[in-house]
Motif scaffolding. Structure first.
Motif, mmCIF file in Angstrom:
data_model
loop_
_atom_site.group_PDB
_atom_site.id
_atom_site.type_symbol
_atom_site.label_atom_id
_atom_site.label_comp_id
_atom_site.label_asym_id
_atom_site.label_seq_id
_atom_site.Cartn_x
_atom_site.Cartn_y
_atom_site.Cartn_z
ATOM 1 N N THR A 163 -17.136 -21.788 47.641
ATOM 2 C CA THR A 163 -16.097 -22.520 48.361
ATOM 3 C C THR A 163 -15.043 -22.940 47.351
ATOM 4 O OG1 THR A 163 -17.096 -24.733 48.188
ATOM 5 C CG2 THR A 163 -17.819 -23.330 50.009
ATOM 6 N N ILE A 164 -13.787 -22.717 47.702
ATOM 7 C CA ILE A 164 -12.675 -22.908 46.770
ATOM 8 C C ILE A 164 -11.697 -23.913 47.360
ATOM 9 C CG2 ILE A 164 -10.785 -21.779 45.541
ATOM 10 C CD1 ILE A 164 -12.399 -19.188 45.638
ATOM 11 N N ASP A 165 -11.425 -24.959 46.609
ATOM 12 C CA ASP A 165 -10.523 -26.015 47.055
ATOM 13 C C ASP A 165 -9.135 -25.878 46.432
ATOM 14 O OD1 ASP A 165 -12.727 -27.031 48.355
ATOM 15 O OD2 ASP A 165 -12.631 -29.013 47.419
ATOM 16 N N ASP A 166 -8.165 -26.499 47.117
ATOM 17 C CA ASP A 166 -6.836 -26.756 46.553
ATOM 18 C C ASP A 166 -6.075 -25.484 46.186
ATOM 19 O OD1 ASP A 166 -7.636 -29.387 46.812
ATOM 20 O OD2 ASP A 166 -8.131 -29.625 44.701
ATOM 21 N N PHE A 167 -5.868 -24.636 47.166
ATOM 22 C CA PHE A 167 -5.101 -23.412 46.926
ATOM 23 C C PHE A 167 -3.691 -23.766 46.449
ATOM 24 C CE2 PHE A 167 -8.641 -21.565 48.650
ATOM 25 C CZ PHE A 167 -8.523 -20.215 48.964
ATOM 26 N N ARG A 168 -3.315 -23.164 45.316
ATOM 27 C CA ARG A 168 -1.969 -23.332 44.764
ATOM 28 C C ARG A 168 -1.511 -21.979 44.248
ATOM 29 N NH1 ARG A 168 -1.299 -29.192 42.017
ATOM 30 N NH2 ARG A 168 0.808 -28.363 41.962
ATOM 31 N N PHE A 169 -0.213 -21.700 44.419
ATOM 32 C CA PHE A 169 0.269 -20.362 44.133
ATOM 33 C C PHE A 169 1.423 -20.314 43.136
ATOM 34 C CE2 PHE A 169 -1.424 -20.381 48.523
ATOM 35 C CZ PHE A 169 -2.527 -19.566 48.302
ATOM 36 N N GLU A 170 1.747 -21.437 42.515
ATOM 37 C CA GLU A 170 2.824 -21.414 41.524
ATOM 38 C C GLU A 170 2.365 -20.684 40.267
ATOM 39 O OE1 GLU A 170 0.544 -25.250 40.657
ATOM 40 O OE2 GLU A 170 1.096 -24.043 42.401
#
Length: 307
Positions: free
Chosen positions: A33-40
């Motif tokens: 399980t992966i939290d806090d998707f960020r794409f910068e």
């Protein structure tokens, strides 16, 4: 000559069986399980490369992960495209609030509005699931506030997407970013080796505690984050878990385990679900620490290794 990673995996497997008393046919199971998707964009790789590196690692292992999305980070068209690629690959999308506020304080704020604002951004994705994860795993400072938080989830027919294996991957990532800021060409692999060792250690701890509290090994959910260390080292992490005797499973299989319906009577209510259950049981105080996981626990070992 045995590769360092193979040695670490072998030692971890032996340690896991010893710590839990598990027989060889009682292999523990874990979902990612992966939290806090960020794409910068960030050091070493772009946000796009980071995201697709995580997708590639999961594809190689043929497992479907759960992504707990914080709304404030996914409002752009680019972020939406990445979430669509995540869902299009069969991975699950779930709610982690819009603001990532702390709901374990004296004045926790309006959880329902925070959930609804995030839901507006993700609930139309085809693999959305009615799972919710509290930011910082904090769901109430008192029994009264905890029950109010649980009522907010009930009114929206959301299940608490608990973590069973908590860890400090975020801290390893933080240390790596600080190193790269000073030394852009620094060797990153020692950070990967440390991350693997750390995650296997915490997995063995929480599985051993679960067996003591529940009398069995539940389907586990490992918490990691959508960050640089996950992008770089998730293939190593997944291989190490397999080599150490763990079975990698899909997130929907994990969340179907009845343990996730538990509502431990503890306050403050936070930490791993296994930590909560052990605290509520009352027999395992000598095994628990507060907080359950945090950077200061890892700092001395990382300092000693020059990381």
């Amino acid at each position: 000559m045995m590769h360092r990673r193979e040695l670490l995996s072998g030692l971890a497997a032996a340690g896991l069986l010893a710590a839990t008393g598990a027989r060889a046919d009682e292999r523990p199971r874990v979902a990612i399980t992966i939290d806090d998707f960020r794409f910068e964009d960030g050091p070493l790789i772009s946000g796009d490369t980071r995201h697709h590196g995580i997708l590639d690692a999961l594809y190689f292992e043929r497992i479907k992960a759960a992504g707990f999305v914080t709304g404030k980070h996914v409002g752009s068209a680019e972020a939406r495209a990445h979430l669509e690629s995540w869902a299009g690959s069969g991975h699950f999308v779930a709610n982690h609030t819009f603001s990532h506020a702390y709901y374990g304080g004296a004045e926790p704020g309006d959880l329902g509005a925070d959930i609804d604002r995030a839901a507006d951004l993700i609930a139309d994705l085809p693999t959305w699931r009615p799972w919710f994860r509290f930011p910082y795993l904090a769901e109430g400072r008192t029994a009264e506030s905890r029950d109010l938080m649980r009522a907010v989830l009930d009114s929206r027919r959301l299940m608490n997407g608990h973590v069973t294996i908590d860890a400090s991957d975020w801290y390893v990532n933080q240390r790596l970013l600080a190193r790269l800021e000073k030394e852009p060409n620094a060797d990153v692999m020692p950070y990967g080796a440390y991350l693997v060792r750390h995650l296997l250690d915490r997995a063995a701890f929480y599985d051993g505690l679960a067996r003591a509290v529940l009398g069995r090994s539940p389907a586990h959910t490992l918490l990691i984050h959508h960050n640089l260390t996950t992008a770089l080292f998730l293939p190593m992490v997944l291989k190490a878990f397999r080599d150490s005797g763990w079975v990698l499973i899909d997130a929907d299989e994990a969340f179907a385990d009845p343990v996730f319906a538990s509502r431990p009577d503890v306050a403050p209510c936070s930490h791993s679900l296994i930590h909560q259950l052990a605290k509520a049981d009352g027999r395992f105080g000598d095994r628990l620490r507060y907080p359950g996981e945090d950077g200061p626990y890892e700092a001395p070992a990382m300092d000693a290794l020059g990381l």
